[in-house]
Design a protein around this motif. Sequence first.
Motif, PDB file in Angstrom:
ATOM      1  N   TYR A  83       1.181  -1.412   0.308  1.00  0.00           N
ATOM      2  CA  TYR A  83       0.012  -0.258   0.031  1.00  0.00           C
ATOM      3  C   TYR A  83       0.862   1.518   0.190  1.00  0.00           C
ATOM      4  O   TYR A  83       2.113   1.490   0.692  1.00  0.00           O
ATOM      5  CB  TYR A  83      -0.586   0.240   1.705  1.00  0.00           C
ATOM      6  CG  TYR A  83      -1.442  -1.034   1.320  1.00  0.00           C
ATOM      7  CD1 TYR A  83      -3.024  -1.007   0.353  1.00  0.00           C
ATOM      8  CD2 TYR A  83      -2.033  -2.180   2.413  1.00  0.00           C
ATOM      9  CE1 TYR A  83      -4.029  -1.467   0.128  1.00  0.00           C
ATOM     10  CE2 TYR A  83      -2.808  -2.880   2.588  1.00  0.00           C
ATOM     11  CZ  TYR A  83      -3.914  -2.827   1.369  1.00  0.00           C
ATOM     12  OH  TYR A  83      -4.795  -3.214   1.402  1.00  0.00           O
ATOM     13  N   GLN A 104      -4.603   5.607   2.545  1.00  0.00           N
ATOM     14  CA  GLN A 104      -3.584   4.540   2.305  1.00  0.00           C
ATOM     15  C   GLN A 104      -4.445   4.151   0.961  1.00  0.00           C
ATOM     16  O   GLN A 104      -5.164   4.115   0.528  1.00  0.00           O
ATOM     17  CB  GLN A 104      -4.689   2.897   3.031  1.00  0.00           C
ATOM     18  CG  GLN A 104      -3.823   1.845   2.972  1.00  0.00           C
ATOM     19  CD  GLN A 104      -4.980   0.687   3.013  1.00  0.00           C
ATOM     20  OE1 GLN A 104      -6.311   0.480   3.212  1.00  0.00           O
ATOM     21  NE2 GLN A 104      -4.276  -0.380   4.121  1.00  0.00           N
ATOM     22  N   ASN A 131      -8.068   5.269  -0.320  1.00  0.00           N
ATOM     23  CA  ASN A 131      -8.754   5.541   0.968  1.00  0.00           C
ATOM     24  C   ASN A 131      -8.372   6.330   1.795  1.00  0.00           C
ATOM     25  O   ASN A 131      -6.788   5.835   2.829  1.00  0.00           O
ATOM     26  CB  ASN A 131      -8.355   3.664   1.766  1.00  0.00           C
ATOM     27  CG  ASN A 131      -9.429   3.040   1.113  1.00  0.00           C
ATOM     28  OD1 ASN A 131     -10.774   3.187   0.564  1.00  0.00           O
ATOM     29  ND2 ASN A 131      -9.605   1.283   1.443  1.00  0.00           N
ATOM     30  N   CYS A 160     -14.997   0.969   6.418  1.00  0.00           N
ATOM     31  CA  CYS A 160     -14.573  -0.158   6.114  1.00  0.00           C
ATOM     32  C   CYS A 160     -15.447  -0.926   5.403  1.00  0.00           C
ATOM     33  O   CYS A 160     -17.234  -1.361   5.773  1.00  0.00           O
ATOM     34  CB  CYS A 160     -14.338  -0.916   6.991  1.00  0.00           C
ATOM     35  SG  CYS A 160     -12.731  -2.006   7.754  1.00  0.00           S
ATOM     36  N   TRP A 161     -15.034  -2.096   4.767  1.00  0.00           N
ATOM     37  CA  TRP A 161     -16.254  -3.282   4.082  1.00  0.00           C
ATOM     38  C   TRP A 161     -16.754  -4.139   4.949  1.00  0.00           C
ATOM     39  O   TRP A 161     -16.437  -4.807   5.792  1.00  0.00           O
ATOM     40  CB  TRP A 161     -15.353  -4.185   2.713  1.00  0.00           C
ATOM     41  CG  TRP A 161     -16.719  -4.843   2.322  1.00  0.00           C
ATOM     42  CD1 TRP A 161     -16.524  -7.168   2.771  1.00  0.00           C
ATOM     43  CD2 TRP A 161     -17.524  -4.845   1.271  1.00  0.00           C
ATOM     44  NE1 TRP A 161     -17.570  -7.491   2.170  1.00  0.00           N
ATOM     45  CE2 TRP A 161     -17.789  -6.164   1.098  1.00  0.00           C
ATOM     46  CE3 TRP A 161     -18.100  -4.335   1.067  1.00  0.00           C
ATOM     47  CZ2 TRP A 161     -19.316  -6.508   0.549  1.00  0.00           C
ATOM     48  CZ3 TRP A 161     -18.740  -4.076  -0.359  1.00  0.00           C
ATOM     49  CH2 TRP A 161     -19.531  -5.914  -0.049  1.00  0.00           C
ATOM     50  N   ARG A 182     -13.215   4.309   8.742  1.00  0.00           N
ATOM     51  CA  ARG A 182     -11.306   3.559   9.539  1.00  0.00           C
ATOM     52  C   ARG A 182     -11.289   4.815  10.253  1.00  0.00           C
ATOM     53  O   ARG A 182     -11.909   5.796  10.134  1.00  0.00           O
ATOM     54  CB  ARG A 182     -10.655   4.119   7.857  1.00  0.00           C
ATOM     55  CG  ARG A 182     -11.114   2.363   7.085  1.00  0.00           C
ATOM     56  CD  ARG A 182      -9.894   2.768   5.761  1.00  0.00           C
ATOM     57  NE  ARG A 182     -10.132   1.493   4.925  1.00  0.00           N
ATOM     58  CZ  ARG A 182     -10.912   0.990   4.753  1.00  0.00           C
ATOM     59  NH1 ARG A 182     -12.038   1.366   3.978  1.00  0.00           N
ATOM     60  NH2 ARG A 182     -10.778  -0.248   3.534  1.00  0.00           N
ATOM     61  N   GLU A 206      -2.038  -2.761  11.677  1.00  0.00           N
ATOM     62  CA  GLU A 206      -3.729  -2.303  11.607  1.00  0.00           C
ATOM     63  C   GLU A 206      -4.347  -3.371  13.053  1.00  0.00           C
ATOM     64  O   GLU A 206      -4.363  -4.539  12.918  1.00  0.00           O
ATOM     65  CB  GLU A 206      -4.705  -2.488  10.242  1.00  0.00           C
ATOM     66  CG  GLU A 206      -5.549  -2.995   9.920  1.00  0.00           C
ATOM     67  CD  GLU A 206      -6.221  -3.162   8.248  1.00  0.00           C
ATOM     68  OE1 GLU A 206      -5.790  -4.068   7.220  1.00  0.00           O
ATOM     69  OE2 GLU A 206      -7.124  -3.452   8.304  1.00  0.00           O
ATOM     70  N   LYS A 212      -9.465  -4.755  12.939  1.00  0.00           N
ATOM     71  CA  LYS A 212      -9.825  -4.590  11.042  1.00  0.00           C
ATOM     72  C   LYS A 212      -9.743  -2.622  10.902  1.00  0.00           C
ATOM     73  O   LYS A 212     -11.306  -2.528  12.064  1.00  0.00           O
ATOM     74  CB  LYS A 212     -10.760  -5.499  10.340  1.00  0.00           C
ATOM     75  CG  LYS A 212     -11.122  -5.534   9.196  1.00  0.00           C
ATOM     76  CD  LYS A 212     -12.206  -6.912   8.906  1.00  0.00           C
ATOM     77  CE  LYS A 212     -12.328  -6.311   7.714  1.00  0.00           C
ATOM     78  NZ  LYS A 212     -12.127  -7.602   6.563  1.00  0.00           N
ATOM     79  N   CYS A 213      -8.802  -1.682  10.045  1.00  0.00           N
ATOM     80  CA  CYS A 213      -9.679  -0.764   9.726  1.00  0.00           C
ATOM     81  C   CYS A 213      -9.334   0.323  10.449  1.00  0.00           C
ATOM     82  O   CYS A 213     -10.011   1.184  11.252  1.00  0.00           O
ATOM     83  CB  CYS A 213     -10.784  -0.672   8.633  1.00  0.00           C
ATOM     84  SG  CYS A 213     -11.433  -1.576   7.391  1.00  0.00           S
ATOM     85  N   TYR A 269      -6.049   1.875  12.291  1.00  0.00           N
ATOM     86  CA  TYR A 269      -4.703   1.709  12.093  1.00  0.00           C
ATOM     87  C   TYR A 269      -3.938   2.315  13.352  1.00  0.00           C
ATOM     88  O   TYR A 269      -3.897   3.389  13.434  1.00  0.00           O
ATOM     89  CB  TYR A 269      -4.061   2.170  10.104  1.00  0.00           C
ATOM     90  CG  TYR A 269      -5.031   2.180   9.581  1.00  0.00           C
ATOM     91  CD1 TYR A 269      -4.284   0.305   8.555  1.00  0.00           C
ATOM     92  CD2 TYR A 269      -6.718   2.159   9.503  1.00  0.00           C
ATOM     93  CE1 TYR A 269      -5.588   0.451   7.747  1.00  0.00           C
ATOM     94  CE2 TYR A 269      -7.048   1.714   8.141  1.00  0.00           C
ATOM     95  CZ  TYR A 269      -6.881   0.496   6.815  1.00  0.00           C
ATOM     96  OH  TYR A 269      -7.516  -0.270   6.783  1.00  0.00           O
TER      97      TYR A 269
HETATM   98  C1  MAN Z   1      -8.852  -2.723   2.208  1.00  0.00           C
HETATM   99  C2  MAN Z   1      -7.603  -2.047   3.376  1.00  0.00           C
HETATM  100  C3  MAN Z   1      -7.511  -3.532   4.217  1.00  0.00           C
HETATM  101  C4  MAN Z   1      -8.391  -3.054   5.155  1.00  0.00           C
HETATM  102  C5  MAN Z   1      -9.478  -3.470   4.066  1.00  0.00           C
HETATM  103  C6  MAN Z   1     -11.062  -4.034   5.258  1.00  0.00           C
HETATM  104  O1  MAN Z   1      -8.008  -3.641   2.040  1.00  0.00           O
HETATM  105  O2  MAN Z   1      -8.319  -0.991   4.116  1.00  0.00           O
HETATM  106  O3  MAN Z   1      -6.918  -2.352   5.314  1.00  0.00           O
HETATM  107  O4  MAN Z   1      -8.330  -4.178   5.657  1.00  0.00           O
HETATM  108  O5  MAN Z   1     -10.043  -3.039   3.093  1.00  0.00           O
HETATM  109  O6  MAN Z   1     -11.399  -4.028   3.985  1.00  0.00           O
END
Ligand code: MAN
Length: 474
Positions: free
Chosen positions: A378, A390, A393, A414-415, A420, A439, A442-443, A445
């Motif tokens: 990234y 990132q 993002n 975040c999905w 984030r 990380e 999840k999401c 940082y």
């Molecule tokens: C992307 C990045 C990752 C994060 C995933 C979550 O791939 O932002 O850092 O964990 O999305 O789906």
Amino acid sequence: MGVSPEKQHLYEPITGSNDADKKWRCLGDPSIVIDYSQINDDYCDCPDGSDEIGTNACKFNQSNMFYCANDGHIPGYIENFKLNDGTCDYDRCCDGSDEYITGNCPNKCKEIHDQYVMYEALMEEKVRLAASTNTKLKQDAIALKDRVEAKLESFRQENVNLVDKLTQLEEAQAHGFVGTQELSVYDEISSYTNKVAEKAADLEATHASTSQRAKKLEAILHNLLTNYNPNFNDAAVKEAVNKFQDYLANKEDSDDVSGISSDLEQLNEYAKTVMVGESHYSSPETFDHTVPTFGNMIHYYITKIFRLFDAEAVDQLVLKHIKTPEGLDVEIDSTRKGISTLNKNIETLEADLAADYGPDDILRALVGKWVNTNIGGYEYKVGLLNQVYQDGNLLGVYSHYKDGKLYYINGHRCWNGPLRSAVIEFICGDDQQVLSIAEPEKCEYHIQVSSPLSCQKMSQSDIQKSFKIDYSRL
Ligand code: MAN
């Protein structure tokens, strides 16, 4: 075994002189008395585990950590469940005493201590260097804060002027006409004419001393002209004499500036008697095309001089003479807009001054700095007190500073998860560079950035904690 020197006295037997009779009481429950030989026999007799400090027989208890003497280095403690697990925990037990049964780990205290001494010296040097960098950052931060304060002050002043102007314009609108106000020109311009008079007085003084010096030089050259001997063929003297004669032939009477400040005073006096409504000002743009009467000239130059001090105020003077109701409406509208823009600017600056920029406001010096890096495929763009990205993002927008960390929130969603967010932690080091990005959730940082900012906080125990063994050199 496993007991620190400070706690050794707690492990003295309570009775008995020969080994078979020796007894001991559990530390957490003195009503329980056991044989002295039951200490560290790999069987848990005391509920608090105090009898098995050197084994893993009892449930882990923070206050019974195993003590490694680490002779030649810094003593350490290790959790009992890590004893004799086959792994060398040299970061805590450089002497390998945690593996006293497996015997897996030879004593490495000498090598590790050598590394530590070097690291300690490096960190102390860093702290020393950082102190001077921090002084510079603090100075930058103070200058930046001063600038914000000065800007705020000027916005506030401008606001007062505009509110004043608006009141006058609205009053004029209520009375149907601006020009009918019973204000004298003097009231309007006196603060500016005073400044001009001061400048003029300075100029007069400078002019007087320059003339004095020119007169002295002329006297010297006159002397040369009268007394030089033409029979000496000195080219330099001849040239000087000729040039001085030319100078005398072309010399004009010098301007007499001595009366400027008294002229201005007279102008002031006159202005006291003239009402704004009676004046004949027109907009400055038209002056160039106006027949140059004496009055026009004075107005032209005075307006020019005023503009040097305060263009806005001159505009106000000129605007006093709007004669049409439509012109007045337009002016009121634009003044209101000006006030509202100023109020927004003032609010922004006030919020900025109230924001937490850390001790001594030092973080101000980092505003606008970006530290970018490529980690784990990234591309990270890290804006200190700004935003973090990132790739495309948004990981977060700077929200606040707390305990040496910068918090960023409200990043892209975040999905199937939260928005984030990111935290920047400063680690004592050279100028700002990203050291690591993780990380942990999840999401969420966690970014470590090197900076001299956090160096002053490094105590001996901080240095010990941050020390990492270089296993490749053991
Ligand atoms: C992307 C990045 C990752 C994060 C995933 C979550 O791939 O932002 O850092 O964990 O999305 O789906």
